[in-house]
Design an enzyme around this catalytic site. Structure first.
Site, PDB file in Angstrom:
ATOM      1  CG  ASP A 128       0.431  -2.237   6.522  1.00 53.81           C
ATOM      2  OD1 ASP A 128      -0.450  -2.330   7.392  1.00 53.81           O
ATOM      3  OD2 ASP A 128       0.272  -1.600   5.460  1.00 53.81           O
TER       4      ASP A 128
ATOM      5  CE  LYS B  15      -7.616   0.146   5.933  1.00 50.58           C
ATOM      6  NZ  LYS B  15      -8.187   0.396   4.639  1.00 50.58           N
TER       7      LYS B  15
ATOM      8  CD  GLN C 260      -6.852  -4.571   4.197  1.00 52.37           C
ATOM      9  OE1 GLN C 260      -7.799  -5.291   4.520  1.00 52.37           O
ATOM     10  NE2 GLN C 260      -7.016  -3.310   3.834  1.00 52.37           N
TER      11      GLN C 260
ATOM     12  CB  CYS D 164      -3.752   2.993  -1.729  1.00 55.08           C
ATOM     13  SG  CYS D 164      -5.057   4.166  -1.442  1.00 55.08           S
TER      14      CYS D 164
ATOM     15  CG  HIS E 131      -1.918   0.974   1.391  1.00 57.18           C
ATOM     16  ND1 HIS E 131      -1.674   2.285   1.692  1.00 57.18           N
ATOM     17  CD2 HIS E 131      -3.251   0.872   1.239  1.00 57.18           C
ATOM     18  CE1 HIS E 131      -2.830   2.946   1.740  1.00 57.18           C
ATOM     19  NE2 HIS E 131      -3.804   2.112   1.462  1.00 57.18           N
TER      20      HIS E 131
HETATM   21  N1  PLP Z   1      -1.882  -0.539   4.828  1.00 57.50           N
HETATM   22  C1  PLP Z   1      -2.809  -1.299   4.242  1.00 57.50           C
HETATM   23  C2  PLP Z   1      -2.446  -2.705   3.876  1.00 57.50           C
HETATM   24  C3  PLP Z   1      -4.068  -0.796   3.976  1.00 57.50           C
HETATM   25  O1  PLP Z   1      -4.983  -1.557   3.402  1.00 57.50           O
HETATM   26  C4  PLP Z   1      -4.345   0.546   4.330  1.00 57.50           C
HETATM   27  C5  PLP Z   1      -5.635   1.149   3.993  1.00 57.50           C
HETATM   28  O2  PLP Z   1      -6.279   0.788   3.032  1.00 57.50           O
HETATM   29  C6  PLP Z   1      -3.355   1.289   4.958  1.00 57.50           C
HETATM   30  C7  PLP Z   1      -2.131   0.719   5.197  1.00 57.50           C
HETATM   31  C8  PLP Z   1      -3.604   2.700   5.390  1.00 57.50           C
HETATM   32  O3  PLP Z   1      -4.573   2.692   6.398  1.00 57.50           O
HETATM   33  P1  PLP Z   1      -5.153   4.073   6.965  1.00 57.50           P
HETATM   34  O4  PLP Z   1      -5.653   4.814   5.779  1.00 57.50           O
HETATM   35  O5  PLP Z   1      -6.253   3.635   7.879  1.00 57.50           O
HETATM   36  O6  PLP Z   1      -4.052   4.763   7.654  1.00 57.50           O
END
Ligand code: PLP
Length: 549
Positions: free
Chosen positions: A193, A219, A196, A356, A113
């Site tokens: 990260d 999420k 998900q 993204c 992402h």
């Molecule tokens: N990392 C992953 C794998 C994501 O799916 C997302 C959001 O879609 C993010 C980071 C960023 O999350 P946030 O926008 O809640 O900071």
């Protein structure tokens, strides 16, 4: 199974929500806790000793304990609250200093992402490190082959490894434990990260052995604007805080400040108290239910795959069998962003686009995918509804390919495109008219699809050019082509409106100054605009105006 625990669905029973990877609906206990804080304990935390302030602080700190328990952290002092995964990763990236890094590379997975990529680009330039990408297969899979290749890239030369536990764009589950094990032996700083993963599988940071693990509350059935940064204690101690201000200090003079120990040194300013309290409840829900959630999502996912695999002309990217409840789809014959409005119209919420992960889409050589993402409240009924709507929508698109030529004869050719669209009865007919209009667009030759003619910001690639007062354009999306045809029809009409054969200055001015966006609104075309599309079309309108000036 869990749906009745999510009040959103009582209010929107017709909604088929398959976009949980973007954000989940909120659990009843989360909604209740956030309300309860606002109604009964609203005070700031860690500052005052009156009764409600103590209550607020106790609730806030009890959430920290719940998060620590959820991810099996040794201590709640390792849990930093942030505004979300993005802020958590930025906190790490901004707080690093040279002594924490040994090596000359940052290793990043191809599917990351943007939140787990862009901050590392800045770190790379600050510390003069090189970014190296861990590749996937051409269709987005991570198999033994890719793992073997990845293992070869894990060398003592690597300073930082940044990777997702689960890919938001593909659903691939990555072997973070095995990777961190090797990385630890090589003194590579590991940033996982878990955004998900956290709502879909048990997570144990001690077992994974990562240095940092981050995720977002929204999420995992919790509120928006709150997230978590977990770190090994020694790293949190070494990491410099980047949000400086109230709350994170012990002593301040005009020229100097002493900081609190972690986690409070990272929580400068008034935190999202309600969000943190809600997040605590989401953690409790997951702690009590994660095994049955995992089982339920697996059943739904298997049923969905079985159905999708019967649809011809559809390809699923990424690891199909070994995946979490995310299915990323592309169509052989159609642009997925033409499919999306048809699904939205039937109350199906799915995500279409690059998720993204633009570099991943480039790597996979697709403009975007249609992502269907499941959660604990997904039912077999939702999936049946989705499949029915998908089949119907594909039929409309296929008809657009084959049947529209016949229809073309049956509509009054004398009417301009705009009039045909405006007088189309109902949404389905209007959609068909847009598909029809797409056939009238003067298609831009491939050699003109160059950076100078590219328009950015749309969900699909888009080019516009003007040569000797002739406008031409191209997009892979038929709906965008239909909209472009309507815009170009209007511009051409304006260019000719002054009656001269070669459009004169007045005609040029009229064409350049016309409010095309308002025109599209008058034609009731705005339901086709997602936020991405709106930006892109606004840019397209600007491009037309500029090129006409
Ligand atoms: N990392 C992953 C794998 C994501 O799916 C997302 C959001 O879609 C993010 C980071 C960023 O999350 P946030 O926008 O809640 O900071």
């Amino acid at each position: 199974m869990f749906k009745d625990q999510f009040p959103f669905f009582n209010n929107k029973p017709e909604q088929v929500y398959l976009d949980s990877a973007a954000t989940t609906q909120k659990h009843a206990s989360v909604v209740a806790a956030v309300n309860d804080y606002h109604l009964h304990h609203n005070a700031t935390v860690h500052r005052s000793a009156y009764q409600i302030a103590n209550q607020a602080t106790a609730l806030y700190e009890s959430s920290r304990n719940s998060v620590a328990k959820l991810i099996s952290a040794k201590s709640s002092a390792q849990i930093v609250f942030s505004s979300g995964a993005t802020e958590s990763i930025n906190t790490i990236a901004n707080g690093l200093h040279k002594t924490m890094l040994c090596g000359s590379k940052i290793l990043i997975l191809a599917s990351e992402h943007h939140a787990n990529l862009i901050p590392w680009q800045k770190v790379a330039s600050r510390f003069n490190l090189k970014i190296e990408i861990v590749k996937l297969s051409a269709d987005g899979c991570f198999t033994q082959n890719e793992f073997d290749q990845f293992s070869k890239q894990l060398t003592a030369d690597v300073a930082i490894l940044a990777m997702a536990h689960v890919s938001n764009a593909l659903g691939n589950i990555y072997p973070v434990k095995e990777v961190c094990n090797t990385a630890n032996n090589l003194q590579i700083l590991t940033v996982i990260d878990g955004t998900q993963a956290i709502a879909h599988m048990p997570v144990n940071v001690e077992d994974i052995g990562c240095d940092f693990y981050v995720f977002s509350g929204h999420k995992m059935y919790g509120p928006t604007g709150v997230g978590v940064l977990y770190g090994k204690s020694e790293h949190l101690e070494n990491l410099a805080p980047f949000k400086l201000g109230g709350e994170m200090i012990t002593q301040v003079s005009y020229t100097h400040a002493e900081f609190q120990p972690a986690p409070l040194k990272f929580e400068g300013g008034t935190p999202n108290v309600a969000g943190v309290i809600g997040l605590g409840k989401a953690c409790e829900f997951l702690l009590n239910n994660i095994v049955s959630i995992q089982q339920h999502e697996k059943e739904c996912y298997t049923a969905l795959l079985e159905q999708l695999e019967k649809v011809s002309g559809l390809r699923i990217l990424g690891n199909v069998r070994d995946s979490i409840g995310v299915v990323s789809i592309v169509l052989d014959k159609h642009n997925i962003s033409d499919l999306a409005p048809l699904l939205y119209q039937k109350h199906i919420a799915v995500r279409v686009g690059h998720h993204c992960a633009m570099p991943l889409m480039d790597f996979l050589q697709v403009a975007g995918t249609l992502r269907v993402s499941l959660a604990c409240y997904t039912t077999m009924g939702d999936l049946d509804n989705f499949m029915r709507s998908l089949q119907l929508s594909l039929t409309v698109l296929d008809e657009g390919e084959s049947g529209l030529d016949e229809q073309k004869d049956s509509v009054n050719e004398l009417l301009p495109l705009a009039q045909k669209i405006k007088s189309a009865n109902g949404w389905d007919n209007q959609y068909r008219q847009l598909l029809l209009a797409s056939k009238s667009l003067k298609i831009m030759p491939v050699e003109l699809r160059i950076p100078d003619n590219a328009v950015f910001g749309c969900e699909s690639d888009l080019w516009i050019s003007v040569q000797q007062n002739q406008l031409s354009a191209y997009s892979q999306s038929k709906i965008i082509r239909g909209i472009l045809a309507v815009l170009i029809e209007k511009a051409t009409e304006l260019l000719r409106s002054e009656g001269s054969k070669n459009a004169d200055d007045a005609a040029h001015n009229a064409a350049a100054e016309f409010d095309y966006f308002d025109y599209l609104t008058t034609l009731k075309l705005t339901p086709y605009f997602s936020a991405g599309r709106r930006d892109g079309l606004q840019n397209a309108v600007c491009a037309i105006k500029q090129k006409l000036r």
